[in-house]
Write a protein that holds these residues in place. Structure first.
Motif, PDB file in Angstrom:
ATOM      1  N   ILE A   1      -1.651  17.814   7.938  1.00 39.40           N
ATOM      2  CA  ILE A   1      -0.485  17.978   8.804  1.00 39.40           C
ATOM      3  C   ILE A   1      -0.134  16.617   9.382  1.00 39.40           C
ATOM      4  O   ILE A   1      -0.970  15.967  10.022  1.00 39.40           O
ATOM      5  N   VAL A   2       1.091  16.174   9.135  1.00 39.97           N
ATOM      6  CA  VAL A   2       1.533  14.842   9.555  1.00 39.97           C
ATOM      7  C   VAL A   2       2.701  14.976  10.515  1.00 39.97           C
ATOM      8  O   VAL A   2       3.683  15.662  10.220  1.00 39.97           O
ATOM      9  N   GLU A   3       2.597  14.310  11.656  1.00 40.74           N
ATOM     10  CA  GLU A   3       3.752  14.174  12.533  1.00 40.74           C
ATOM     11  C   GLU A   3       4.499  12.910  12.106  1.00 40.74           C
ATOM     12  O   GLU A   3       3.935  11.816  12.118  1.00 40.74           O
TER      13      GLU A   3
ATOM     14  N   GLU B   1       4.002  10.260   3.247  1.00 39.48           N
ATOM     15  CA  GLU B   1       4.095  10.059   1.808  1.00 39.48           C
ATOM     16  C   GLU B   1       2.999  10.806   1.051  1.00 39.48           C
ATOM     17  O   GLU B   1       3.187  11.201  -0.106  1.00 39.48           O
ATOM     18  N   LEU B   2       1.850  11.000   1.701  1.00 39.60           N
ATOM     19  CA  LEU B   2       0.735  11.677   1.045  1.00 39.60           C
ATOM     20  C   LEU B   2       0.948  13.181   0.907  1.00 39.60           C
ATOM     21  O   LEU B   2       0.343  13.811   0.042  1.00 39.60           O
ATOM     22  N   VAL B   3       1.769  13.778   1.755  1.00 45.05           N
ATOM     23  CA  VAL B   3       1.899  15.234   1.755  1.00 45.05           C
ATOM     24  C   VAL B   3       3.245  15.724   1.228  1.00 45.05           C
ATOM     25  O   VAL B   3       3.439  16.933   1.079  1.00 45.05           O
ATOM     26  N   GLU B   4       4.165  14.822   0.938  1.00 47.49           N
ATOM     27  CA  GLU B   4       5.475  15.248   0.448  1.00 47.49           C
ATOM     28  C   GLU B   4       5.338  15.969  -0.893  1.00 47.49           C
ATOM     29  O   GLU B   4       4.678  15.494  -1.814  1.00 47.49           O
TER      30      GLU B   4
ATOM     31  N   VAL C   1       0.236   1.903   8.076  1.00 43.88           N
ATOM     32  CA  VAL C   1       0.791   1.399   6.826  1.00 43.88           C
ATOM     33  C   VAL C   1       0.234   2.141   5.624  1.00 43.88           C
ATOM     34  O   VAL C   1       0.884   2.248   4.584  1.00 43.88           O
ATOM     35  N   PHE C   2      -0.988   2.665   5.763  1.00 46.84           N
ATOM     36  CA  PHE C   2      -1.543   3.581   4.763  1.00 46.84           C
ATOM     37  C   PHE C   2      -2.612   4.432   5.435  1.00 46.84           C
ATOM     38  O   PHE C   2      -3.527   3.900   6.058  1.00 46.84           O
TER      39      PHE C   2
ATOM     40  N   PRO D   1       0.802  -1.231   0.000  1.00 46.37           N
ATOM     41  CA  PRO D   1       0.000   0.000   0.000  1.00 46.37           C
ATOM     42  C   PRO D   1       0.829   1.273   0.000  1.00 46.37           C
ATOM     43  O   PRO D   1       0.304   2.348  -0.269  1.00 46.37           O
ATOM     44  N   SER D   2       2.116   1.166   0.323  1.00 46.16           N
ATOM     45  CA  SER D   2       2.938   2.363   0.503  1.00 46.16           C
ATOM     46  C   SER D   2       4.410   2.010   0.338  1.00 46.16           C
ATOM     47  O   SER D   2       4.799   0.831   0.338  1.00 46.16           O
ATOM     48  N   GLU D   3       5.238   3.047   0.219  1.00 46.31           N
ATOM     49  CA  GLU D   3       6.676   2.828   0.138  1.00 46.31           C
ATOM     50  C   GLU D   3       7.228   2.295   1.461  1.00 46.31           C
ATOM     51  O   GLU D   3       8.235   1.582   1.485  1.00 46.31           O
TER      52      GLU D   3
END
Length: 353
Positions: free
Chosen positions: A280-282, A291-294, A264-265, A140-142
């Protein structure tokens, strides 16, 4: 296309994040008109060994979850007899990957292995053997892709396909109450809601309102913390809500804060971002949410409560939105196409087209 999904345990046995992810893949393929079969332990009543439900045919390889060993022994021969175009199996239990690999070989079909990792991925011998099976490994993600590579998988075979959201549904839901910050997750030991509450406490001299969606064993602890920080009059704990209610709340909110230590996602965050929220992600080492906001101008990555507070203030300068088409690649139709593209590539490689 005839696809044989292998899932010893299904979402009908137990409603877990991993089971739900795999069930979604079945539903996506079925909704696009493909011949979808799921080989699993039986979860329905009656004498019949198959069940037709929502365009999916479920096949009882064994009578129940207590017959795992029989499932592993029977599975290769069941898959060979089914003659699918693609075999798509869950990575857990690891031994099922090996059995599905044998079945795919007998059926002369490519094997796709779905790794999710809710609760982590083991690093034992069976997992390492499973990581080396499959013509394509889907994560689902890197973050999960990295875990799988660390277990010995060939990185060239790993493909990240996200959990989907329904953008049409987002646009159809009326806006909810306007709030400044919203948080949504099961309130357990990994929720890390205290980071957000401490950041908000630093802004107590500002005018803001926050909604916390979700319930769990740590809810009372977080409610006490909000009271101790003297911000409980501006933090509303609303408990569990339906998806429609959550989407409405996201469309009314300005900021979605993701502070959980393990993810994980970030499916719930994705619903919120598609609903127009600033993200906003900590950052946490076992979370893929960043990964969603980069590289996105409406997303912030933080590493402390002070940075989180600063990000909330900066987000206030951005316009309020109720929908964001930037996330079109995460729509159900786009995710279904991502799976189908992997299948087509494998069929071509195997000379099946």
């Amino acid at each position: 296309m005839r696809v044989a999904f292998v899932s010893f345990e299904t979402a009908s046995h137990r409603d877990t994040e991993t089971n739900h992810r795999f069930q979604t893949a079945l539903e996506l393929l079925a909704s696009h008109g493909h011949d979808v079969h799921c080989y699993c332990a039986k979860f329905w009543a009656g004498e019949t060994s198959t069940l037709e439900q929502d365009g999916i045919t479920y096949h009882a390889v064994v009578a129940g979850l207590e017959a795992r060993r029989s499932f592993l022994v029977r599975l290769p021969f069941v898959l060979a007899a089914a003659a699918p175009d693609i075999v798509h199996t869950r990575a857990q239990p690891s031994a099922a990957v090996l059995a599905a690999s044998c079945g795919a070989t007998l059926a002369r079909a490519p094997l796709v292995v779905e790794w999710y990792g809710d609760g982590g991925i083991d690093d034992d011998q069976w997992t390492q053997l499973a990581a080396k099976r499959g013509a394509r490994l889907v994560t689902p993600s890197e973050l999960v892709a990295t875990w799988v590579r660390e277990r010995g998988a060939d990185g060239e075979l790993v493909e990240a396909i996200p959990n989907p959201v329904d953008l049409e549904r987002v646009q159809d839901v009326p806006l909810g109450e306007q709030v400044d910050v919203i948080y949504a997750r099961r309130l357990d030991e990994a929720a890390n809601l205290e980071s957000l509450l401490l950041a908000l406490a630093e802004l107590r001299d500002r005018d803001w309102q926050t909604t916390v969606i979700g319930d769990g064993p740590e809810r009372a602890t977080y409610e006490r913390l909000a009271s101790d920080l003297r911000i409980d009059d501006r933090v509303s704990f609303v408990g569990d809500c339906s998806l429609e209610e959550r989407i409405a709340a996201y469309r009314g909110a300005h900021v979605f804060a993701q502070t959980a230590e393990h993810c994980v996602f970030p499916t719930e965050m994705l619903w919120a971002l598609a609903s127009g929220c600033v993200g906003i992600v900590e950052y946490h080492v076992d979370s893929s949410a960043h990964e969603l906001v980069e590289g996105w101008d409406r997303g912030f990555r933080t590493t402390s409560e002070a940075e989180l507070a600063d990000a909330i203030l900066s987000a206030g300068d951005l316009e309020h939105r109720t929908f964001d088409d930037r996330f079109a690649d995460y729509d159900r139709s786009a995710v279904a196409e991502a799976y189908l593209e992997q299948y087509r590539t494998l069929e071509e490689a195997y000379g099946l087209l």
